[in-house]
Write an enzyme that holds these catalytic residues in place. Structure first.
Site, PDB file in Angstrom:
ATOM      1  N   SER A 191       1.265   3.259  -2.445  1.00  0.00           N
ATOM      2  CA  SER A 191       0.837   4.222  -3.468  1.00  0.00           C
ATOM      3  C   SER A 191       0.303   5.524  -2.881  1.00  0.00           C
ATOM      4  O   SER A 191       0.396   6.572  -3.517  1.00  0.00           O
ATOM      5  CB  SER A 191      -0.219   3.591  -4.381  1.00  0.00           C
ATOM      6  OG  SER A 191      -1.213   2.941  -3.628  1.00  0.00           O
TER       7      SER A 191
ATOM      8  N   LYS B 111      -6.844  -4.682  13.581  1.00  0.00           N
ATOM      9  CA  LYS B 111      -5.594  -3.993  13.949  1.00  0.00           C
ATOM     10  C   LYS B 111      -5.032  -4.547  15.259  1.00  0.00           C
ATOM     11  O   LYS B 111      -3.819  -4.535  15.474  1.00  0.00           O
ATOM     12  CB  LYS B 111      -5.845  -2.481  14.044  1.00  0.00           C
ATOM     13  CG  LYS B 111      -6.151  -1.857  12.683  1.00  0.00           C
ATOM     14  CD  LYS B 111      -4.922  -1.871  11.816  1.00  0.00           C
ATOM     15  CE  LYS B 111      -5.171  -1.632  10.357  1.00  0.00           C
ATOM     16  NZ  LYS B 111      -3.949  -1.660   9.556  1.00  0.00           N
TER      17      LYS B 111
ATOM     18  N   ASN C 250       1.727  -2.259   5.432  1.00  0.00           N
ATOM     19  CA  ASN C 250       0.958  -1.018   5.586  1.00  0.00           C
ATOM     20  C   ASN C 250      -0.418  -1.089   4.935  1.00  0.00           C
ATOM     21  O   ASN C 250      -1.344  -0.411   5.375  1.00  0.00           O
ATOM     22  CB  ASN C 250       1.777   0.128   4.973  1.00  0.00           C
ATOM     23  CG  ASN C 250       0.948   1.377   4.764  1.00  0.00           C
ATOM     24  OD1 ASN C 250       0.711   2.144   5.688  1.00  0.00           O
ATOM     25  ND2 ASN C 250       0.458   1.581   3.538  1.00  0.00           N
TER      26      ASN C 250
ATOM     27  N   ASP D 203      -2.332  -7.855  -4.900  1.00  0.00           N
ATOM     28  CA  ASP D 203      -3.342  -7.742  -3.855  1.00  0.00           C
ATOM     29  C   ASP D 203      -2.832  -8.544  -2.659  1.00  0.00           C
ATOM     30  O   ASP D 203      -2.653  -9.766  -2.763  1.00  0.00           O
ATOM     31  CB  ASP D 203      -4.661  -8.326  -4.401  1.00  0.00           C
ATOM     32  CG  ASP D 203      -5.778  -8.272  -3.383  1.00  0.00           C
ATOM     33  OD1 ASP D 203      -5.504  -8.026  -2.190  1.00  0.00           O
ATOM     34  OD2 ASP D 203      -6.938  -8.491  -3.789  1.00  0.00           O
ATOM     35  N   VAL D 204      -2.603  -7.879  -1.535  1.00  0.00           N
ATOM     36  CA  VAL D 204      -2.030  -8.594  -0.381  1.00  0.00           C
ATOM     37  C   VAL D 204      -2.952  -9.702   0.125  1.00  0.00           C
ATOM     38  O   VAL D 204      -2.504 -10.619   0.812  1.00  0.00           O
ATOM     39  CB  VAL D 204      -1.670  -7.642   0.795  1.00  0.00           C
ATOM     40  CG1 VAL D 204      -0.590  -6.662   0.412  1.00  0.00           C
ATOM     41  CG2 VAL D 204      -2.905  -6.937   1.348  1.00  0.00           C
TER      42      VAL D 204
ATOM     43  N   ALA E   7     -10.567  -4.695  15.601  1.00  0.00           N
ATOM     44  CA  ALA E   7     -10.203  -6.094  15.884  1.00  0.00           C
ATOM     45  C   ALA E   7      -9.090  -6.547  14.940  1.00  0.00           C
ATOM     46  O   ALA E   7      -8.135  -7.215  15.360  1.00  0.00           O
ATOM     47  CB  ALA E   7     -11.422  -6.993  15.733  1.00  0.00           C
TER      48      ALA E   7
ATOM     49  N   GLY F 171       0.830  -1.209   0.000  1.00  0.00           N
ATOM     50  CA  GLY F 171       0.000   0.000   0.000  1.00  0.00           C
ATOM     51  C   GLY F 171       0.859   1.251   0.000  1.00  0.00           C
ATOM     52  O   GLY F 171       0.546   2.234   0.680  1.00  0.00           O
TER      53      GLY F 171
ATOM     54  N   SER G 209      -3.081   0.410  14.735  1.00  0.00           N
ATOM     55  CA  SER G 209      -3.852   1.645  14.870  1.00  0.00           C
ATOM     56  C   SER G 209      -4.111   1.918  16.343  1.00  0.00           C
ATOM     57  O   SER G 209      -4.180   0.983  17.154  1.00  0.00           O
ATOM     58  CB  SER G 209      -5.197   1.516  14.154  1.00  0.00           C
ATOM     59  OG  SER G 209      -6.049   2.596  14.517  1.00  0.00           O
TER      60      SER G 209
ATOM     61  N   TYR H 114     -12.671  -3.241  12.166  1.00  0.00           N
ATOM     62  CA  TYR H 114     -11.361  -2.656  11.844  1.00  0.00           C
ATOM     63  C   TYR H 114     -10.434  -2.725  13.057  1.00  0.00           C
ATOM     64  O   TYR H 114      -9.274  -3.152  12.957  1.00  0.00           O
ATOM     65  CB  TYR H 114     -11.560  -1.202  11.390  1.00  0.00           C
ATOM     66  CG  TYR H 114     -10.288  -0.440  11.154  1.00  0.00           C
ATOM     67  CD1 TYR H 114      -9.506  -0.690  10.033  1.00  0.00           C
ATOM     68  CD2 TYR H 114      -9.858   0.545  12.055  1.00  0.00           C
ATOM     69  CE1 TYR H 114      -8.333   0.016   9.804  1.00  0.00           C
ATOM     70  CE2 TYR H 114      -8.689   1.258  11.840  1.00  0.00           C
ATOM     71  CZ  TYR H 114      -7.929   0.991  10.713  1.00  0.00           C
ATOM     72  OH  TYR H 114      -6.761   1.689  10.495  1.00  0.00           O
TER      73      TYR H 114
HETATM   74  P1  NAP Z   1      -5.110   4.931   2.437  1.00  0.00           P
HETATM   75  O1  NAP Z   1      -4.726   6.349   2.223  1.00  0.00           O
HETATM   76  O2  NAP Z   1      -6.528   4.522   2.343  1.00  0.00           O
HETATM   77  O3  NAP Z   1      -4.216   4.012   1.481  1.00  0.00           O
HETATM   78  C1  NAP Z   1      -4.376   2.629   1.533  1.00  0.00           C
HETATM   79  C2  NAP Z   1      -3.267   1.974   0.755  1.00  0.00           C
HETATM   80  O4  NAP Z   1      -3.413   0.536   0.884  1.00  0.00           O
HETATM   81  C3  NAP Z   1      -3.308   2.270  -0.721  1.00  0.00           C
HETATM   82  O5  NAP Z   1      -1.974   2.387  -1.166  1.00  0.00           O
HETATM   83  C4  NAP Z   1      -3.984   1.043  -1.322  1.00  0.00           C
HETATM   84  O6  NAP Z   1      -3.599   0.761  -2.660  1.00  0.00           O
HETATM   85  C5  NAP Z   1      -3.445  -0.032  -0.411  1.00  0.00           C
HETATM   86  N1  NAP Z   1      -4.258  -1.247  -0.379  1.00  0.00           N
HETATM   87  C6  NAP Z   1      -5.519  -1.400   0.097  1.00  0.00           C
HETATM   88  N2  NAP Z   1      -5.916  -2.676  -0.039  1.00  0.00           N
HETATM   89  C7  NAP Z   1      -4.874  -3.346  -0.617  1.00  0.00           C
HETATM   90  C8  NAP Z   1      -4.668  -4.685  -1.011  1.00  0.00           C
HETATM   91  N3  NAP Z   1      -5.627  -5.622  -0.844  1.00  0.00           N
HETATM   92  N4  NAP Z   1      -3.477  -5.029  -1.569  1.00  0.00           N
HETATM   93  C9  NAP Z   1      -2.501  -4.094  -1.752  1.00  0.00           C
HETATM   94  N5  NAP Z   1      -2.651  -2.796  -1.385  1.00  0.00           N
HETATM   95  C10 NAP Z   1      -3.821  -2.435  -0.829  1.00  0.00           C
HETATM   96  O7  NAP Z   1      -4.645   4.437   3.907  1.00  0.00           O
HETATM   97  P2  NAP Z   1      -3.730   5.159   5.001  1.00  0.00           P
HETATM   98  O8  NAP Z   1      -4.581   6.071   5.781  1.00  0.00           O
HETATM   99  O9  NAP Z   1      -2.479   5.639   4.382  1.00  0.00           O
HETATM  100  O10 NAP Z   1      -3.430   3.904   5.966  1.00  0.00           O
HETATM  101  C11 NAP Z   1      -2.276   3.090   5.812  1.00  0.00           C
HETATM  102  C12 NAP Z   1      -2.252   2.099   6.961  1.00  0.00           C
HETATM  103  O11 NAP Z   1      -2.239   2.770   8.209  1.00  0.00           O
HETATM  104  C13 NAP Z   1      -3.479   1.183   6.993  1.00  0.00           C
HETATM  105  O12 NAP Z   1      -3.107  -0.108   7.408  1.00  0.00           O
HETATM  106  C14 NAP Z   1      -4.353   1.831   8.037  1.00  0.00           C
HETATM  107  O13 NAP Z   1      -5.223   0.906   8.648  1.00  0.00           O
HETATM  108  C15 NAP Z   1      -3.321   2.350   9.013  1.00  0.00           C
HETATM  109  N6  NAP Z   1      -3.813   3.474   9.828  1.00  0.00           N
HETATM  110  C16 NAP Z   1      -4.257   4.614   9.237  1.00  0.00           C
HETATM  111  C17 NAP Z   1      -4.710   5.648  10.052  1.00  0.00           C
HETATM  112  C18 NAP Z   1      -5.227   6.954   9.489  1.00  0.00           C
HETATM  113  O14 NAP Z   1      -5.752   7.756  10.278  1.00  0.00           O
HETATM  114  N7  NAP Z   1      -5.086   7.240   8.215  1.00  0.00           N
HETATM  115  C19 NAP Z   1      -4.722   5.499  11.439  1.00  0.00           C
HETATM  116  C20 NAP Z   1      -4.250   4.315  11.983  1.00  0.00           C
HETATM  117  C21 NAP Z   1      -3.797   3.302  11.172  1.00  0.00           C
HETATM  118  P3  NAP Z   1      -4.344   1.449  -3.960  1.00  0.00           P
HETATM  119  O15 NAP Z   1      -3.790   2.848  -4.050  1.00  0.00           O
HETATM  120  O16 NAP Z   1      -3.970   0.612  -5.118  1.00  0.00           O
HETATM  121  O17 NAP Z   1      -5.798   1.437  -3.649  1.00  0.00           O
END
Ligand code: NAP
Length: 248
Positions: A15, A160, A91, A64-65, A158, A13, A143, A156
């Site tokens: 990107s 994490k 990630n 796809d992970v 659970a 992830g 998280s 979600y």
């Molecule tokens: P995001 O902006 O929604 O980006 C999600 C990323 O995951 C994208 O690059 C997406 O790829 C990729 N992805 C989703 N499903 C996938 C799959 N099946 N296989 C491969 N890649 C996949 O998320 P984010 O906010 O940066 O979050 C990143 C991580 O941090 C996540 O694990 C999230 O749970 C955790 N987190 C986030 C927050 C927050 O507040 N943002 C807080 C706590 C934890 P595409 O671009 O191809 O769709």
């Protein structure tokens, strides 16, 4: 600050959001970064472009992970190209927020398949070469809600929390092979994942956060780079909380 020259890292992830910031930060520290994505190729290309424009090394890799065959094949290909994967950042994650009574079996399966199974498949695919080299870093993105819980995020949170169990168990399983496994648990961070939160919900989060704001992806990436570094070699099985004091 930290030197990752000569290391090969893969960021699932990578990107967008935290994954993009982490890919950029690892590349700035000298690693060659494999930027994984599932469907948004333009965003993955943009991450690679940002890294290359800054003089770093990166390539994108689509899989796809949640699909174990695809993970296996892609990581084998990456190993054939680069000979090693030193740093795995699990990630990739999704969040389908629902009250329990509205959670469907499909939502549950999709969340688990990406957030939990995906991390297991990627760790499994990377662990053997790390064992051979007797050096490795696995960093799982958990998280704040894994520990605090959150209404509307039962599934979600659970998933994490499952990553924390995975982190602690893998840390014990592979410490003797020179591989550390840690988790980073962000609070609310400004990415696409949180972009649709209604203003009142966002204000509620800010009010609960002693530092008085939500976080930036770069602030999470900095913790990942530290855990990936040589300097963090005596840290394993831990959770680094990057949450503005939201949960202490
Ligand atoms: P995001 O902006 O929604 O980006 C999600 C990323 O995951 C994208 O690059 C997406 O790829 C990729 N992805 C989703 N499903 C996938 C799959 N099946 N296989 C491969 N890649 C996949 O998320 P984010 O906010 O940066 O979050 C990143 C991580 O941090 C996540 O694990 C999230 O749970 C955790 N987190 C986030 C927050 C927050 O507040 N943002 C807080 C706590 C934890 P595409 O671009 O191809 O769709």
């Amino acid at each position: 600050m930290f030197d990752l020259a000569g290391k090969i890292a893969i960021v699932t992830g990578g990107s967008r959001g935290i994954g993009r910031a982490t890919s950029i930060a690892l590349a700035q520290a000298g690693a060659l970064v494999l930027v994984n994505y599932r469907s948004n190729e333009d965003a993955a290309r943009e991450t690679v472009r940002l890294i290359e424009d800054a003089g770093g090394k990166a390539e994108f890799v689509a899989f796809d992970v949640a699909d174990p065959d695809s993970v296996d094949r892609s990581i084998k290909e990456a190993l054939a190209r680069h000979g090693q994967i030193d740093i795995l950042v699990n990630n990739a994650g999704i969040s389908i927020d629902q009250l329990l009574l509205r959670v469907s079996a499909k939502d549950l399966e999709m969340t688990w398949a990406t957030n939990v199974n995906g991390a297991v498949y990627c760790a499994k695919a990377c662990i053997r070469p790390m064992m051979k080299k007797r050096w490795g870093r696995i960093i799982n993105l958990s998280s704040v809600v894994a520990e605090s819980g959150n209404a509307g995020q039962a599934v979600y949170s659970a998933s994490k929390a499952a990553l924390l169990g995975l982190t602690r168990s893998l840390a014990r399983e592979y410490a003797s092979r020179g591989i550390t496994v840690n988790a980073v648990a962000p609070g609310f961070i400004e990415t696409d994942m949180t972009a649709d939160l209604p203003p009142a919900a966002m204000q509620g989060i800010v009010d609960q956060t002693p530092l008085g704001r939500i976080g930036r992806p770069e602030e999470v990436a900095a913790a990942v780079v530290f855990l990936a570094s040589e300097e963090a070699g005596y840290i394993t099985g831990q959770v680094v909380r990057v949450n503005g004091g939201m949960h202490v």
